[in-house]
Design a protein around this motif. Sequence first.
Motif, mmCIF file in Angstrom:
data_model
loop_
_atom_site.group_PDB
_atom_site.id
_atom_site.type_symbol
_atom_site.label_atom_id
_atom_site.label_comp_id
_atom_site.label_asym_id
_atom_site.label_seq_id
_atom_site.Cartn_x
_atom_site.Cartn_y
_atom_site.Cartn_z
ATOM 1 N N ARG A 1 46.577 42.391 44.758
ATOM 2 C CA ARG A 1 46.727 42.347 43.299
ATOM 3 C C ARG A 1 47.375 41.027 42.894
ATOM 4 N NH1 ARG A 1 50.182 43.764 38.893
ATOM 5 N NH2 ARG A 1 49.166 45.095 37.331
ATOM 6 N N LEU B 1 40.682 43.457 32.781
ATOM 7 C CA LEU B 1 39.497 42.673 33.097
ATOM 8 C C LEU B 1 38.340 43.262 32.318
ATOM 9 C CD1 LEU B 1 41.358 43.136 35.784
ATOM 10 C CD2 LEU B 1 39.568 41.854 36.902
ATOM 11 N N ASP C 1 30.942 38.999 42.596
ATOM 12 C CA ASP C 1 31.057 39.421 43.982
ATOM 13 C C ASP C 1 29.794 39.159 44.789
ATOM 14 O OD1 ASP C 1 32.885 40.398 45.866
ATOM 15 O OD2 ASP C 1 32.071 42.419 45.774
ATOM 16 N N ARG D 1 36.456 47.352 45.657
ATOM 17 C CA ARG D 1 36.673 45.926 45.912
ATOM 18 C C ARG D 1 38.019 45.451 45.337
ATOM 19 N NH1 ARG D 1 36.011 43.020 48.671
ATOM 20 N NH2 ARG D 1 34.897 41.196 47.849
ATOM 21 N N PHE D 2 38.309 45.821 44.100
ATOM 22 C CA PHE D 2 39.596 45.419 43.517
ATOM 23 C C PHE D 2 40.753 46.092 44.247
ATOM 24 C CE2 PHE D 2 37.061 44.579 39.540
ATOM 25 C CZ PHE D 2 37.274 43.211 39.535
ATOM 26 N N SER E 1 44.588 47.567 35.493
ATOM 27 C CA SER E 1 45.502 47.794 36.601
ATOM 28 C C SER E 1 46.922 47.854 36.052
ATOM 29 C CB SER E 1 45.394 46.658 37.628
ATOM 30 O OG SER E 1 46.398 46.773 38.618
ATOM 31 N N ALA F 1 41.607 44.273 47.517
ATOM 32 C CA ALA F 1 42.103 42.895 47.415
ATOM 33 C C ALA F 1 43.565 42.887 46.970
ATOM 34 C CB ALA F 1 41.251 42.107 46.435
ATOM 35 N N TRP G 1 41.014 38.246 43.157
ATOM 36 C CA TRP G 1 40.243 39.033 42.189
ATOM 37 C C TRP G 1 39.179 38.213 41.477
ATOM 38 C CZ3 TRP G 1 43.031 43.352 39.005
ATOM 39 C CH2 TRP G 1 43.560 44.300 39.889
ATOM 40 N N TRP H 1 44.472 34.079 39.374
ATOM 41 C CA TRP H 1 43.822 35.361 39.629
ATOM 42 C C TRP H 1 43.421 35.557 41.091
ATOM 43 C CZ3 TRP H 1 43.815 39.264 36.208
ATOM 44 C CH2 TRP H 1 44.216 38.946 34.896
ATOM 45 N N ILE I 1 35.590 38.443 42.714
ATOM 46 C CA ILE I 1 35.084 39.807 42.527
ATOM 47 C C ILE I 1 34.632 40.006 41.092
ATOM 48 C CG2 ILE I 1 35.617 42.255 42.693
ATOM 49 C CD1 ILE I 1 37.738 41.534 44.797
ATOM 50 N N VAL I 2 35.494 39.655 40.142
ATOM 51 C CA VAL I 2 35.144 39.851 38.740
ATOM 52 C C VAL I 2 34.030 38.904 38.315
ATOM 53 C CG1 VAL I 2 36.741 38.225 37.636
ATOM 54 C CG2 VAL I 2 36.143 40.343 36.463
#
Length: 261
Positions: free
Chosen positions: A179, A19, A203, A173-174, A7, A177, A196, A193, A199-200
């Motif tokens: 940032r 990530l 999820d 998903r990212f 990102s 959400a 996120w 984080w 999710i990472v």
Amino acid sequence: MCTAFVSIEPSSAVPVLLLSVRDEYAGRRWSPPDHHWPGRPTVVGGLDLAAGGTWLAVEPGAGPVAACLLNGFGAMAPARGRLSRGELPLTAVRDDGIGHLDLTRYDPFHLVVARSDGARVLSWGGSRLEERELPSGLSVVLNDGLEGAAADRTTSELVRSLMAARAARFRARFGAAERPRPLPDAGTTEQAWGAWLPIVSGDGLALDDPAALIQRRDFGDGRIWGSSSISLLAFGPAAVRYDFGPAPVGGPADDGWRRIV
């Protein structure tokens, strides 16, 4: 099927986030990130105990840089003289790139090189090194390359469909959400984080779901392939934050998220 999301938001206090999920055979032993290489005393990364290299290296000094390795597809290097791809991240963060190497001695790969001012992907399929700067926003790098569009890609429709399902689900998903802003003093991994992290961490998908980011697959004969670790890096102008956790999160090998200092 390792995966990396990058990102880039130039106006943010933390312009670049990386990530990375590492997938490997369960029997391949490794050690968590540390200063494992006496000849490179400032470099930090996880140690592949089979070949001595790493899948992700971080040089945390002034103007910090990290290099993340994904296997690629294409012509394999000749068996005689073949070198381990695990050396590539170590070289990239110390020598400002890998263009000076004889890449014909390495099997195909994609190398994500990230700094606070941006990121690029170096792709080698056996004949030519391609380099692409990543645009602002969210990018995904797969074993088929940046956005799955490398010149050399898998011939397996199954593998291609699994990578596409993963990329599509987790990009959405990212993107939906907030940032995070994981500054060096932002506290725990969970605090740094924010939205996120779950999710990472997978999820909530089953490890055998076609779109799973954190996965485990049993190929029989004792061959188990799956996600072994998750690396989260945040680049500010003068410092990098590095958080690391085992995968699957909550599994028997899970000793918790920790910040690598």
